[in-house]
Design a protein around this motif. Structure first.
Motif, mmCIF file in Angstrom:
data_model
loop_
_atom_site.group_PDB
_atom_site.id
_atom_site.type_symbol
_atom_site.label_atom_id
_atom_site.label_comp_id
_atom_site.label_asym_id
_atom_site.label_seq_id
_atom_site.Cartn_x
_atom_site.Cartn_y
_atom_site.Cartn_z
ATOM 1 N N ARG A 1 -47.793 65.109 -6.156
ATOM 2 C CA ARG A 1 -46.734 65.962 -5.603
ATOM 3 C C ARG A 1 -47.121 66.488 -4.225
ATOM 4 O O ARG A 1 -46.285 66.591 -3.322
ATOM 5 N N MET A 2 -48.368 66.829 -4.080
ATOM 6 C CA MET A 2 -48.849 67.348 -2.797
ATOM 7 C C MET A 2 -48.693 66.301 -1.688
ATOM 8 O O MET A 2 -48.235 66.607 -0.578
ATOM 9 N N ILE A 3 -49.035 65.049 -1.995
ATOM 10 C CA ILE A 3 -48.904 63.969 -0.998
ATOM 11 C C ILE A 3 -47.438 63.720 -0.678
ATOM 12 O O ILE A 3 -47.060 63.504 0.475
ATOM 13 N N GLU A 4 -46.572 63.764 -1.706
ATOM 14 C CA GLU A 4 -45.139 63.544 -1.493
ATOM 15 C C GLU A 4 -44.535 64.592 -0.571
ATOM 16 O O GLU A 4 -43.662 64.292 0.249
ATOM 17 N N LYS A 5 -44.998 65.830 -0.709
ATOM 18 C CA LYS A 5 -44.438 66.927 0.079
ATOM 19 C C LYS A 5 -45.055 67.028 1.471
ATOM 20 O O LYS A 5 -44.546 67.751 2.331
ATOM 21 N N LEU A 6 -46.127 66.299 1.672
ATOM 22 C CA LEU A 6 -46.849 66.385 2.947
ATOM 23 C C LEU A 6 -45.991 65.859 4.091
ATOM 24 O O LEU A 6 -45.407 64.777 4.011
ATOM 25 N N GLU A 7 -45.900 66.630 5.146
ATOM 26 C CA GLU A 7 -45.175 66.189 6.349
ATOM 27 C C GLU A 7 -46.156 65.432 7.242
ATOM 28 O O GLU A 7 -47.105 66.010 7.777
ATOM 29 N N ILE A 8 -45.912 64.140 7.383
ATOM 30 C CA ILE A 8 -46.851 63.296 8.119
ATOM 31 C C ILE A 8 -46.804 63.647 9.607
ATOM 32 O O ILE A 8 -45.733 63.735 10.207
ATOM 33 N N ILE A 9 -47.959 63.854 10.194
ATOM 34 C CA ILE A 9 -48.070 64.172 11.617
ATOM 35 C C ILE A 9 -47.685 62.952 12.440
ATOM 36 O O ILE A 9 -48.146 61.838 12.186
ATOM 37 N N GLU A 10 -46.812 63.165 13.429
ATOM 38 C CA GLU A 10 -46.393 62.081 14.313
ATOM 39 C C GLU A 10 -47.137 62.180 15.638
ATOM 40 O O GLU A 10 -47.371 63.273 16.152
#
Length: 545
Positions: A295-304
């Motif tokens: 769940r933590m990975i799913e919610k993570l906002e990937i840095i662009e």
């Protein structure tokens, strides 16, 4: 203060930018930067009120005056230059007409005791107070001063606007904007068709007399000189820097370095957690921990990481045959159009391998001399090309000479030879032809796109005399860098006409100045000439003011 609040623009489901907000303060001088297609001109049009955003608002003070100079103008041709420029004072003329109308109404009415008559008197009084405060402006003198500052001669004032080129008409529109003394001036590529002296005048005006300014420009020297803030539009959002363009480039590189570091740390974090998930998935005692990390990975906002052109393309002109010692020789050359003398008894001798610049105000004969060298016009005197000369010529109308039936790729492929053929897509990409653009027919390209394509084609042909007349008008900063590097490496002879000071610097060792119907040879670098010219022009501005 003007506020841009949560602006979003979407086209056919694609988002150009979203939730963009910033404030334009009363004395801000802002450079609006970003790669082509990022949305700079769209943002400017929204602020100007000529285009609507999908979402969001622009908030202005009630009395704010906003003036907008678009990149491409649609002008009417039914008045003189002076009359068109005088439209900047339309508010004064409207007030005059309204006062005349109201005074005539007062003369004809007899209901002197009525409330309506009292209201009419009050209206005349209020309007008169505003009018006589404005009337102190000598608008005719102001119009003359502004037109002269932007390069118009007194005899031009009463010529029809239809007699002038697009570049000169742009100056008329710019004159009107400057005369309105707006609270915010929006300029989209204002220096494209303006000579160096007029650019210096414009810089002085924007710095010392204008209030807030937002400008889009590919002229690095111009934006460095006038701006104190840079707003970059990239990947659908903005970054706001309290710095001019050169300083912004340093700050942007620092920002990107931080982004890369944060991205790498985030990827390591994701990899570590994914390894844990892969190892213990299906293990009963670790179920809660595995689910929590998933769940933590799913919610993570990937840095662009911001887009950046990492290509290191360095383009060189193909080797050409060796020319004679003097590629261009001009003796006692005179050119007239009827009674108008462009220049008289001009002399010049350009040696093999020399790089020279033609400089001077628009209309002084720079392009005319080039046409004489190319044999395109009649003249009195002598103009000769030397032995074994292979000319590469880029004129301001070069786009019209392209084969309209070919694609972008076919246009350059037919002149490319040797190893450069393997880099064709990269070369086109550096001149803003990416992806499917290379398969477009020349016939559907815009004027700017055709100009850029003509420049790419020229860069691939083996020549030993290169003549460039305003080559940078439709090039972005990166494309100009590619061209400038190629010219610095060019071992042939170069004749260059350009108003772009940053582009000119370091490119020529001799200057031919076109001034007062003469061609004056200066044995100094373009850098030294421009600095001396800048100081002299600023002194002239001070005298005019």
């Amino acid at each position: 203060m003007i506020s841009v609040d949560n602006i979003a623009v979407e086209f056919s489901g694609d988002t150009l930018f979203s939730d963009v907000s910033f404030v334009i303060n009363e004395t801000d001088k802002i450079a609006l930067m970003g790669k082509n297609g990022a949305g700079k001109s769209t943002m400017m049009k929204i602020i100007a009120g000529v285009q609507k955003a999908t979402r969001g608002n622009i908030r202005y003070p009630k009395e704010a005056v906003i003036a907008y100079l678009p990149q491409h103008l649609l002008t009417e041709d039914n008045c003189t230059v002076f009359e068109e420029a005088s439209k900047a004072f339309g508010i004064i003329f409207d007030m005059q007409n309204e006062m005349n109308r109201l005074n005539k109404e007062l003369e004809t009415r007899t209901d002197y005791e009525s409330d309506e008559y009292m209201k009419l008197i009050q209206k005349v009084s209020d309007l008169g107070e505003k009018y006589y405060a404005l009337e102190e402006i000598n608008y005719e003198a102001e119009v003359e001063k502004a037109l002269a500052g932007l390069g118009f001669k007194r005899e031009d004032f009463h010529r029809q606007t239809s007699e002038f080129s697009g570049g000169w008409r742009m100056r008329i529109e710019l004159t009107k904007i400057l005369l309105q003394k707006p609270d915010l001036i929006l300029l989209d590529e204002p220096t494209n068709h303006v000579d160096i002296e007029s650019v210096i005048w414009l810089e002085d005006f924007l710095l010392n007399k204008a209030k807030a300014v937002v400008v889009i420009s590919h002229d690095k020297t111009f934006i460095d000189n006038i701006t104190n803030r840079t707003i970059e539009v990239t990947m659908g959002r903005i970054y706001d820097y309290k710095a001019n363009y050169s300083h912004y480039l340093q700050l942007r590189e620092d920002r990107r370095s931080h982004q890369i570091k944060a991205f790498q740390e985030q990827q390591r974090f994701i990899a570590d957690n994914q390894a844990f998930i892969d190892r213990f998935k299906g293990t009963y005692s670790k179920t809660n921990q595995v689910t929590s990390r998933e769940r933590m990975i799913e919610k993570l906002e990937i840095i662009e990481i911001d887009e950046i052109d990492n290509s290191s393309l360095r383009l060189r002109f193909p080797t050409a045959v060796r020319s004679g010692d003097y590629p261009v020789t001009v003796n006692a050359l005179t050119k007239t159009y009827g009674e108008h003398v462009v220049f008289k008894d001009a002399n010049m001798s350009i040696s093999r391998g020399e790089k020279v610049s033609f400089v001077g105000r628009n209309g002084e004969g720079k392009s005319t001399m080039i046409k004489a060298i190319m044999g395109e016009i009649d003249f009195e005197g002598e103009c000769q090309l030397g032995h074994n000369i292979k000319v590469g010529y880029f004129a301001q109308n070069q786009a019209s000479l392209l084969d309209q039936t070919l694609t972008v790729f076919q246009t350059v492929d037919e002149v490319a030879h040797g190893d450069v053929r393997t880099q064709m897509k990269n070369i086109l990409g550096r001149f803003m032809f990416g992806g499917e653009d290379i398969e477009k027919k020349v016939s559907v390209l815009s004027g700017g796109e055709k100009t850029r394509l003509a420049m790419v084609k020229l860069l691939l042909e083996p020549v030993n005399l290169l003549i460039l007349d305003e080559p940078t008008n439709h090039l972005d900063l990166k494309s100009k860098d590619v061209l400038k590097e190629a010219l610095l490496d060019f071992d042939g002879t170069l004749i260059l006409v350009s108003h772009d000071r940053d582009f000119l610097q370091g490119l020529s060792q001799k200057v031919f100045e076109f001034k007062d119907k003469r061609v004056i040879e200066h044995f100094e670098s373009i850098d030294a000439f421009l600095e001396r010219n800048r100081i002299q022009s600023l002194k002239e501005i001070d005298l005019k003011n």
